[in-house]
Design a protein around this motif. Structure first.
Motif: not given
Length: 97
Positions: A21-29, A36-45
């Protein structure tokens, strides 16, 4: 004795399930953070690698054209300076005469 083994087996199974379960949570995180990082970089243009390479090539070409134009202007200024110094004497003599 049977009870202790069953208790240990249950405990071992619980720990194994918790680790899974901890590994699954880690993968989801990680997936969530990556999204989130990809969206942030995309928004930064930000510029893509390809765009930066095209701009670098363009700047290199413009720099070489600029160097050629500077050399051409220097040559033209040198040409203008020669007759000016020689022509001044001729004009000065003609205007006084």
């Amino acid at each position: 004795m049977q009870t202790q083994n069953r208790l240990l087996d249950d405990f071992a199974r619980l720990m194994t399930d918790a680790a899974g379960a901890a590994q699954g949570v880690r993968r989801e995180a990680e997936t969530l953070m990556r999204a989130q990082a990809e969206r942030f970089l995309r928004d930064m243009d930000l510029a893509s690698r390809e765009e930066v390479e095209v701009l670098r090539d363009l700047v290199t070409a413009l720099r070489s054209q600029n160097d050629a134009l500077v050399a051409r202007v220097d040559a033209l200024e040198a040409k203008l300076a020669e007759p000016k110094s020689g022509g001044t004497r001729g004009r000065g003599a003609a205007s006084t005469a």
